[in-house]
Design a protein around this motif. Structure first.
Motif, mmCIF file in Angstrom:
data_model
loop_
_atom_site.group_PDB
_atom_site.id
_atom_site.type_symbol
_atom_site.label_atom_id
_atom_site.label_comp_id
_atom_site.label_asym_id
_atom_site.label_seq_id
_atom_site.Cartn_x
_atom_site.Cartn_y
_atom_site.Cartn_z
ATOM 1 N N GLY A 112 0.841 -1.328 -0.011
ATOM 2 C CA GLY A 112 0.048 0.038 0.145
ATOM 3 C C GLY A 112 0.929 1.217 0.039
ATOM 4 N N THR A 113 0.156 2.447 0.395
ATOM 5 C CA THR A 113 0.791 3.580 0.220
ATOM 6 C C THR A 113 2.209 3.848 1.185
ATOM 7 O OG1 THR A 113 -0.448 4.585 1.938
ATOM 8 C CG2 THR A 113 -1.133 4.941 -0.315
ATOM 9 N N ILE A 114 2.154 3.222 2.387
ATOM 10 C CA ILE A 114 3.343 3.473 3.224
ATOM 11 C C ILE A 114 4.643 2.379 2.792
ATOM 12 C CG2 ILE A 114 4.271 2.736 5.403
ATOM 13 C CD1 ILE A 114 1.602 2.802 6.604
ATOM 14 N N TYR A 115 4.355 1.359 2.499
ATOM 15 C CA TYR A 115 5.463 0.575 1.713
ATOM 16 C C TYR A 115 5.868 0.999 0.283
ATOM 17 C CZ TYR A 115 5.257 -2.549 5.884
ATOM 18 O OH TYR A 115 5.256 -3.036 7.229
ATOM 19 N N ARG A 116 5.067 1.560 -0.452
ATOM 20 C CA ARG A 116 5.312 1.930 -1.557
ATOM 21 C C ARG A 116 6.351 3.029 -1.504
ATOM 22 N NH1 ARG A 116 1.233 4.892 -5.758
ATOM 23 N NH2 ARG A 116 0.919 6.271 -3.938
ATOM 24 N N ALA A 117 5.964 3.843 -0.497
ATOM 25 C CA ALA A 117 6.894 5.104 -0.116
ATOM 26 C C ALA A 117 8.330 4.764 0.250
ATOM 27 C CB ALA A 117 6.209 6.130 0.575
ATOM 28 N N GLU A 118 8.203 3.876 1.091
ATOM 29 C CA GLU A 118 9.585 3.544 1.944
ATOM 30 C C GLU A 118 10.316 2.546 0.904
ATOM 31 O OE1 GLU A 118 10.356 4.367 5.289
ATOM 32 O OE2 GLU A 118 8.776 5.646 4.484
ATOM 33 N N THR A 119 9.632 1.786 -0.004
ATOM 34 C CA THR A 119 10.335 0.942 -0.767
ATOM 35 C C THR A 119 11.207 1.709 -1.747
ATOM 36 O OG1 THR A 119 8.987 -1.049 -0.447
ATOM 37 C CG2 THR A 119 10.327 -0.860 -2.560
ATOM 38 N N LEU A 120 10.413 2.686 -2.438
ATOM 39 C CA LEU A 120 11.018 3.443 -3.442
ATOM 40 C C LEU A 120 12.073 4.440 -3.063
ATOM 41 C CD1 LEU A 120 7.963 4.409 -5.634
ATOM 42 C CD2 LEU A 120 9.678 2.862 -6.047
ATOM 43 N N PHE A 121 11.883 4.928 -1.781
ATOM 44 C CA PHE A 121 12.876 5.781 -0.983
ATOM 45 C C PHE A 121 14.234 4.962 -0.963
ATOM 46 C CE2 PHE A 121 15.366 6.899 2.569
ATOM 47 C CZ PHE A 121 15.552 8.207 2.119
ATOM 48 N N LEU A 122 14.211 3.677 -0.253
ATOM 49 C CA LEU A 122 15.370 2.873 -0.146
ATOM 50 C C LEU A 122 15.884 2.666 -1.300
ATOM 51 C CD1 LEU A 122 13.853 0.796 2.939
ATOM 52 C CD2 LEU A 122 15.818 2.484 3.081
ATOM 53 N N ARG A 123 15.407 2.204 -2.437
ATOM 54 C CA ARG A 123 15.974 1.843 -3.522
ATOM 55 C C ARG A 123 16.387 3.123 -4.468
ATOM 56 N NH1 ARG A 123 17.639 -3.094 -4.280
ATOM 57 N NH2 ARG A 123 17.774 -2.540 -6.679
ATOM 58 N N ASP A 178 14.439 1.691 13.725
ATOM 59 C CA ASP A 178 14.392 2.428 14.814
ATOM 60 C C ASP A 178 12.911 2.450 15.111
ATOM 61 O OD1 ASP A 178 14.412 4.215 16.886
ATOM 62 O OD2 ASP A 178 15.788 5.534 15.918
ATOM 63 N N ARG A 179 12.496 2.026 16.286
ATOM 64 C CA ARG A 179 11.192 1.555 16.595
ATOM 65 C C ARG A 179 10.489 2.871 17.606
ATOM 66 N NH1 ARG A 179 8.398 -2.542 15.503
ATOM 67 N NH2 ARG A 179 9.604 -4.423 14.687
ATOM 68 N N ARG A 180 11.494 3.725 17.839
ATOM 69 C CA ARG A 180 11.003 4.919 18.435
ATOM 70 C C ARG A 180 9.883 5.792 17.671
ATOM 71 N NH1 ARG A 180 16.162 8.224 19.824
ATOM 72 N NH2 ARG A 180 16.526 7.640 17.703
ATOM 73 N N PRO A 181 8.813 6.123 18.133
ATOM 74 C CA PRO A 181 7.411 6.663 17.587
ATOM 75 C C PRO A 181 7.715 7.336 16.492
ATOM 76 C CG PRO A 181 7.211 6.554 19.964
ATOM 77 C CD PRO A 181 8.282 6.184 19.738
ATOM 78 N N ALA A 182 8.669 8.434 16.626
ATOM 79 C CA ALA A 182 9.287 9.569 15.352
ATOM 80 C C ALA A 182 10.099 9.283 14.697
ATOM 81 C CB ALA A 182 9.274 10.972 16.245
ATOM 82 N N SER A 183 10.570 8.043 14.781
ATOM 83 C CA SER A 183 11.681 7.536 13.890
ATOM 84 C C SER A 183 11.624 6.214 12.992
ATOM 85 C CB SER A 183 13.036 7.285 14.834
ATOM 86 O OG SER A 183 12.947 8.536 15.604
ATOM 87 N N GLN A 184 10.334 6.012 12.920
ATOM 88 C CA GLN A 184 10.189 4.680 12.382
ATOM 89 C C GLN A 184 10.280 4.341 10.632
ATOM 90 O OE1 GLN A 184 6.439 3.259 13.928
ATOM 91 N NE2 GLN A 184 7.185 2.978 16.086
ATOM 92 N N THR A 185 9.687 5.655 10.093
ATOM 93 C CA THR A 185 10.037 5.809 8.676
ATOM 94 C C THR A 185 10.855 6.637 7.949
ATOM 95 O OG1 THR A 185 8.202 7.125 8.670
ATOM 96 C CG2 THR A 185 7.410 4.726 8.613
ATOM 97 N N TRP A 186 11.182 6.363 6.803
ATOM 98 C CA TRP A 186 12.124 7.446 6.069
ATOM 99 C C TRP A 186 11.385 8.578 5.511
ATOM 100 C CZ3 TRP A 186 17.264 6.916 6.567
ATOM 101 C CH2 TRP A 186 17.740 5.698 6.968
#
Length: 258
Positions: free
Chosen positions: A162-173, A212-220
């Motif tokens: 979905g939108t979360i993993y799309r954004a994160e995958t494309l960023f990491l690649r 990083d599982r801290r609430p403000a640090s979990q995504t790119w």
């Protein structure tokens, strides 16, 4: 909309409450199945298929549900009243537990043999036993002129992202969401990363792609529009992709994803 990992966790909770137990009550609060009664039937299992849930019961029947944007399954002791105002669409209960489907976007009761009619169009499930990275890539390459951002969200290509993993995958690649599928050489690496991200989160509450599982640090980039990129400092951009009314949120870093 809950993504494949959240739906996978929902299936785990439903299995824990319902599997192997005889239903003492079923309450379908949708007109099409309002008279259906599954009482006396044993629940065999619940499986996730992309963003779909399939609860199989004795007698060759399957309860198919989809959470859509706001739906959820709540597990509670049998007999407990749901909170006032809850938009309950389905209740499946046994002597010990009840599973209460709230605001479900889709509720169907079909023959188990007819499941392919509901989910047969889906591509390989990122968290399923049928996961096949080569098949996912083959489906993506069938439309080389399509943007990779739109293609990744098409559940006919691969199911669960979905939108979360799309954004994160494309960023990491380092891939801009508006690049064409045909321009991306290592689609297998990109799709494989998406699968690993979902798999890493499938039994954990929340979505962590940074480690990083801290609430403000979990995504790119997801949830960080207008804030500086954790890598290069460029402000994270926000937009929409897809034709109306199917457009969906997209976030990216113009510095890391040129």
């Amino acid at each position: 909309m809950p993504e494949g990992d959240a739906v996978y966790r929902t299936a785990l909770r439903l299995r824990g409450a319902l599997d192997g137990r005889v239903l003492t009550r079923s309450d379908f609060r949708v007109p099409r199945h309002a008279t259906a009664d599954l009482s006396g039937r044993r629940v065999l299992t619940t499986v996730s298929r992309g963003k779909h849930l399939l609860t199989r019961v004795e007698g060759g029947l399957t309860v198919h549900t989809h959470l859509r944007m706001d739906g959820s399954w709540q597990i509670m002791p049998a007999g407990r009243r749901t909170a006032p105002g809850d938009q309950v669409r389905l209740v499946l209960a046994n002597e010990q537990w009840q599973a209460v489907g709230v605001k479900l976007g889709m509720v169907d009761l079909v023959r188990t043999s007819d499941e392919p009619r509901l989910v047969g169009h889906l591509g390989p499930d990122l968290l399923g036993a049928d996961w096949d990275v080569r098949e996912a890539v083959r489906r993506l390459r069938q439309a080389p002129e399509r943007t990779i951002g739109e293609a990744l969200l098409d559940q006919r290509n691969l199911a669960g992202i979905g939108t979360i993993y799309r954004a994160e995958t494309l960023f990491l690649r380092g891939v801009n969401p508006w690049r064409r599928v045909g321009e991306i050489e290592d689609l297998e690496g990109l799709v494989g990363l998406a699968q690993r991200l979902l798999d890493a989160n499938k039994t954990n509450a929340g979505t962590v792609t940074t480690g990083d599982r801290r609430p403000a640090s979990q995504t790119w980039v997801y949830g960080r529009a207008g804030r500086p990129c954790r890598r290069c400092g460029t402000r994270i951009s926000r937009g929409e992709m897809g034709a109306q009314p199917q457009e969906r949120l997209i976030l990216w870093c113009g510095g890391c994803q040129p």
